[in-house]
Design an enzyme around this catalytic site. Structure first.
Site, PDB file in Angstrom:
ATOM      1  N   GLU A   1     -16.079 -27.459  27.045  1.00  0.00           N
ATOM      2  CA  GLU A   1     -15.484 -26.623  26.002  1.00  0.00           C
ATOM      3  C   GLU A   1     -16.490 -25.604  25.468  1.00  0.00           C
ATOM      4  OE1 GLU A   1     -12.128 -28.927  23.920  1.00  0.00           O
ATOM      5  OE2 GLU A   1     -13.322 -28.161  22.265  1.00  0.00           O
TER       6      GLU A   1
ATOM      7  N   HIS B   1     -19.431 -46.171  45.516  1.00  0.00           N
ATOM      8  CA  HIS B   1     -18.412 -46.582  46.478  1.00  0.00           C
ATOM      9  C   HIS B   1     -17.135 -45.767  46.296  1.00  0.00           C
ATOM     10  CE1 HIS B   1     -20.775 -50.099  47.800  1.00  0.00           C
ATOM     11  NE2 HIS B   1     -21.282 -49.974  46.587  1.00  0.00           N
TER      12      HIS B   1
ATOM     13  N   LYS C   1      -2.867 -25.249  21.536  1.00  0.00           N
ATOM     14  CA  LYS C   1      -2.392 -25.819  20.279  1.00  0.00           C
ATOM     15  C   LYS C   1      -1.222 -24.991  19.744  1.00  0.00           C
ATOM     16  CE  LYS C   1      -6.500 -27.984  18.133  1.00  0.00           C
ATOM     17  NZ  LYS C   1      -7.402 -27.997  17.000  1.00  0.00           N
TER      18      LYS C   1
HETATM   19  O1  PA5 Z   1     -14.588 -29.296  19.784  1.00  0.00           O
HETATM   20  C1  PA5 Z   1     -13.566 -28.911  19.256  1.00  0.00           C
HETATM   21  O2  PA5 Z   1     -13.537 -28.028  18.388  1.00  0.00           O
HETATM   22  C2  PA5 Z   1     -12.215 -29.518  19.639  1.00  0.00           C
HETATM   23  O3  PA5 Z   1     -12.316 -30.368  20.729  1.00  0.00           O
HETATM   24  C3  PA5 Z   1     -11.637 -30.279  18.471  1.00  0.00           C
HETATM   25  O4  PA5 Z   1     -12.500 -31.328  18.122  1.00  0.00           O
HETATM   26  C4  PA5 Z   1     -10.237 -30.838  18.790  1.00  0.00           C
HETATM   27  O5  PA5 Z   1      -9.406 -29.817  19.237  1.00  0.00           O
HETATM   28  C5  PA5 Z   1      -9.629 -31.488  17.558  1.00  0.00           C
HETATM   29  O6  PA5 Z   1      -9.607 -30.584  16.508  1.00  0.00           O
HETATM   30  P1  PA5 Z   1      -9.454 -31.038  14.993  1.00  0.00           P
HETATM   31  O7  PA5 Z   1     -10.597 -31.937  14.649  1.00  0.00           O
HETATM   32  O8  PA5 Z   1      -9.478 -29.779  14.210  1.00  0.00           O
HETATM   33  O9  PA5 Z   1      -8.159 -31.768  14.904  1.00  0.00           O
END
Ligand code: PA5
Length: 468
Positions: free
Chosen positions: A297, A326, A435
């Site tokens: 990410e 394996h 989202k």
């Molecule tokens: O790293 C990030 O920003 C995302 O992976 C969020 O943690 C994830 O989308 C969840 O978001 P939130 O904590 O706002 O619900």
């Protein structure tokens, strides 16, 4: 005992893996650029942009979290985290690393009164039903974690559990009911923060400048860790150790996170677009999972900092030593030359298991510890002999202290790597789009226009002629 993790990069050098490796001269060349990167990261830290850098030093919160956890010890039995992505993966990684592999199956006494942990990080209806089947909600704390406070998966699961909880209490028992809920969310905005303000639930803050996947050492990860009896002070101390070390070293050759980022970057430029994380420890498998999100990410981006389309980013993969020898290793050794493997190598396992001697077998009289080490060494050698670049991170032992080091090490490496790839590692526009499309499909007010467009797109695919 050594006081920190180490990175051995011998086997990515071109004298070991020939044209698939990195020349020392290339690293030296980047060490000048690294000084600038280091300065920028330190500046951004000072100006408050990089909230994750401050977390290991924020010990003020620790007594509050510990005394809250102590209040529930022995009285409650389960702790359910409701979150997703950065609001869940670190919690799982801590739990898996530092506790008995079958923690939730131990008795309350064996757990010394600390709580069992369940992490609801999916909206698979079967998953939530299965958890509800085995927990008694009357002895369960629900920690709803969402920085945005609006994430659909998190809120939906929360409401499902809320209904179960409400069944157990009458209206006049409101205070007792509230004891089951802890909300961890952003400081001001979002549905969850509004709820805290309205209902007065116990809550913790995720600061605006702390990005989800960099938040494990904030209340996001610390609260569930404390409720399961993890020494959170040592987690933070370990993270401080690495943070301080990297903060004061702008020389690449003394900066462990910088070196990891530079080597990953250089290998990516040589076509090693896949980055495999290979712990030789079941305890660290979910750390590899947490890393997968951090790396993917943070570094997988369409645009660079100049707004040009680059579609860049290494693909992180997790594997487990020796199990995946394996399963995956054949590909790593003989498949395309597109990978760099990072071994997470334990210097000392917490127990020693002897292999009893039966049937005059050669394995008898040795230990499982020897076997896992031999297999790790053999795999490292086999990869290297086949010109597959590989790195080794040595971890003295599994403890909160070294886990804290690993978290801060990888997070800093991601920040440095972002600068090297010239992208912003702290946003996630791709996730945001997903989202929003979900909001539209679930008829969130304000998304009506998108809903019609998306539904037409989905129809097209459903009734496509290209289905066999
Ligand atoms: O790293 C990030 O920003 C995302 O992976 C969020 O943690 C994830 O989308 C969840 O978001 P939130 O904590 O706002 O619900």
């Amino acid at each position: 005992m050594d006081d920190r993790i180490r990175l051995n990069y011998t086997n990515v050098l071109n004298n070991r893996v020939e044209q698939h490796g990195v020349k020392l001269a290339e690293i030296k060349k980047l060490s000048k650029k690294f000084k600038e990167i280091h300065r920028k990261i330190e500046e951004d830290t000072r100006s408050g942009k990089l909230g994750f850098r401050k977390l290991p030093y924020n010990t003020k919160l620790v007594p509050e979290i510990l005394s809250l956890a102590e209040r529930y010890r022995y009285k409650y039995n389960n702790f359910v985290v409701i979150g997703i992505g950065g609001s869940a993966l670190g919690n799982i990684a801590i739990q898996q690393a530092l506790h008995h592999s079958c923690w939730n199956m131990l008795s309350k006494e064996e757990r010394k009164g600390w709580l069992r942990l369940f992490v609801l990080d999916n909206v698979d209806p079967v998953f939530i039903k299965d958890i509800l089947d085995i927990i008694d909600v009357r002895e369960t704390v629900f920690n709803i974690i969402s920085k945005a406070g609006t994430t659909a998966e998190c809120l939906a699961n929360f409401f499902v559990l809320l209904k179960e909880l409400k069944k157990c209490y009458k209206k006049e028992d409101l205070d007792k009911f509230k004891q089951h809920i802890i909300i961890t969310t952003g400081p001001e905005k979002g549905f969850l923060r509004e709820l805290v303000n309205k209902e007065g639930y116990t809550s913790f803050v995720i600061e605006d400048n702390v990005v989800g996947r960099f938040s494990v050492l904030s209340p996001v990860g610390l609260v569930s860790a404390a409720f399961t009896g993890v020494d959170i002070k040592m987690l933070l101390r370990g993270a401080r150790e690495i943070d301080t070390l990297c903060s004061k070293n702008d020389s690449l050759f003394n900066n462990i996170a910088g070196m990891y980022a530079v080597l990953q970057y250089l290998l990516y430029q040589k076509g090693k677009h896949i980055s495999v994380m290979l712990p030789y420890s079941n305890n660290l498998y979910y750390l590899a999972d947490w890393f997968r999100q951090l790396w993917a990410e943070s570094l997988g981006k369409k645009y660079n900092l100049n707004n040009q389309i680059v579609n860049v980013g290494p693909t992180p993969i997790k594997a487990l030593g020796v199990t995946d020898q394996h399963s995956q290793l054949q590909l790593y050794i003989e498949g395309p030359y597109d990978k760099v493997v990072t071994f997470l190598s334990l210097e000392k396992y917490s127990v020693k298991v002897d292999i009893p001697l039966f049937y005059d077998h050669y394995l008898g009289g040795k230990t499982l510890n020897q076997l896992i080490k031999a297999e790790e060494e053999a795999t490292r050698l086999a990869l290297t002999k086949n010109l597959r670049p590989n790195l080794t991170i040595s971890i003295p032992e599994i403890s909160p202290y070294y886990l804290g080091q690993l978290f801060q090490f990888f997070e800093l490496a991601a920040a440095y790597a972002g600068e090297l790839f010239e992208i912003n590692p702290f946003d996630q526009p791709g996730v945001v789009l997903g989202k929003e499309l979900t909001y539209a499909l679930m008829a969130r007010p304000g998304y009506e226009k998108q809903k019609n467009i998306i539904e037409r797109e989905i129809e097209k695919m459903k009734f496509s002629k290209y289905i066999v």
